[in-house]
Scaffold this active site. Sequence first.
Site, mmCIF file in Angstrom:
data_model
loop_
_atom_site.group_PDB
_atom_site.id
_atom_site.type_symbol
_atom_site.label_atom_id
_atom_site.label_comp_id
_atom_site.label_asym_id
_atom_site.label_seq_id
_atom_site.Cartn_x
_atom_site.Cartn_y
_atom_site.Cartn_z
ATOM 1 N N SER A 1 15.315 21.356 -16.009
ATOM 2 C CA SER A 1 14.179 22.474 -15.801
ATOM 3 C C SER A 1 14.365 24.019 -16.548
ATOM 4 C CB SER A 1 13.815 23.175 -14.323
ATOM 5 O OG SER A 1 12.886 23.758 -14.755
ATOM 6 N N LYS B 1 16.612 21.729 -11.002
ATOM 7 C CA LYS B 1 15.559 20.492 -10.857
ATOM 8 C C LYS B 1 16.933 19.623 -11.711
ATOM 9 C CE LYS B 1 12.016 19.466 -9.792
ATOM 10 N NZ LYS B 1 10.866 19.534 -10.791
ATOM 11 N N HIS C 1 0.632 -1.317 0.197
ATOM 12 C CA HIS C 1 0.587 -0.081 -0.156
ATOM 13 C C HIS C 1 0.466 1.133 0.286
ATOM 14 C CE1 HIS C 1 -3.451 -2.497 1.489
ATOM 15 N NE2 HIS C 1 -2.531 -3.093 1.602
ATOM 16 N N GLU D 1 10.272 8.647 -16.168
ATOM 17 C CA GLU D 1 8.698 8.508 -16.812
ATOM 18 C C GLU D 1 7.940 8.252 -17.901
ATOM 19 O OE1 GLU D 1 7.880 13.535 -14.512
ATOM 20 O OE2 GLU D 1 9.904 13.211 -14.999
#
Length: 493
Positions: free
Chosen positions: A299, A305, A178, A312
């Site tokens: 970024s 970043k 979970h 992804e």
Amino acid sequence: MTRSSHTGGTRAREDRPGEEKPNPKPWGGRFTAATDRAVEAFTASIDVDARLLDVDIRASQAHARMLGARGILSREEAETLIAGLDEVRRRLQTGEFRLDPALEDVHMNVEHLLARVVGPVAGKLHTGRSRNDQVATDMHLYMKEAIDRLIAAVRDLQRALLEKAEAHLDVIMPGYTHLQRAQPVLFAHHLLAYFWMLERDAGRLADARKRTDWCPLGAAALAGTGFPLDREMVARELGFSRVYPNSMDAVSDRDYLLEFLAAGSILAMHLSRLCEELVLWSSEEFGFIELDDAYCTGSSIMPQKKNPDVAELVRAKTGRVYGALFGLLTVLKGLPLTYNRDLQEDKHGVFDALDTLEAALPLCAGMIRTMRVRADRMVAALENDFSAATDLADYLVERGVPFREAHRIVGELVLDCIRQGRRLRDLTVEELRARSDRFGPDALQRLSPQAVVAARKLYGGTAREAVERQLQEARAALGEPAPPEPPPPPAGR
Ligand code: ARG
């Protein structure tokens, strides 16, 4: 340049002076008007099937050789066609020849170019053959080789996981259910879970390959042909294990592509799950790994970043693979036998899914191989959690307490700790004994992550000895011998 110049030498009648052809296509004989331009564009498949060029030429050469061997063409004609097809391939490679969208597909392009090389004898190549069994043969050939490449790429990702696991055999991390911390596990155990997922993927692809290994050629349009073809000879030359026993099935079957896409979809889903973990683990919140700079991007606005874009995108591209599966299932649903032009729509999705997986697999292997494992962060995460609670309950069970009762007792201890802002290992033996007199002084030793992991030494468990056995089986699955001695884990990595 007139339209008719596209098809040149395959059309003997065109060479007769004074005779105008209303439709110059190779199939234009029964037509009284030219094809509408928009129809030409709509029905053309050359932009997608151009990649079948090499297999199309090989299959045509096998067909020509067989026609010669059976005396359907003379040996000399067959040799001319075979050499001519090599020349077509060569001139396409040098750019001397170009594929022409007005010629619909790769098959008609090759035949047309062959005529430019060898003249009217090119028109004999299509004897006893249809584009229906031709395109099916091309796709079977292409996909067999594609599946082999894909399995090799799956194997390499498995190897990357295995090596990373081997190199970090002493690293303990929180295991989750979970997405809540559940029980500590070896990091190697977690990585190897993906090894076995991929092992099943390789098996599914290999299974799909078995049914890709059937040769449709000789089915002709749908019913077979009156020419005494040697289907076995063609199949053998092209490396197929057998020929389709039913000509109607041979030209309309796309199950092998569905099987590839189904296996590919499950594989893509596994890659997506792996990448999701990489995204989570590389976040500041987890901090369990650091992905190599080579696999991240920055970024345009936030200078600090470093984003896991590769992971992804692998996660996202799963959608394209599922899409291809559902697209083709939909194309096939309700199609009557045998060939219908609908079947031309099989290629786009299959090639896209294939390209997607072939790009994603090595990137995943690269991310795994280059990522830095932050064992300190994993240990720190285990510091403050309650992931040894099951083992405390198991301790009571070993001393005769029914598991349900032990569960309740430890649950109450956990609640005490939460209320007081303490950890289980901060409890004293007296505090434990206040909840159950079965607790002895050794109970506290059960609470370290090392002890929790070490206890799970049954087959398939996370104890080091069980994971070492698993590694052995994983190595055997890859066909690799066990190393004489497991390499010492390098510090920090
Ligand atoms: N381009 C076609 C395909 O990919 C080849 C077969 C065409 N056959 C036909 N009868 N129109 O399916």
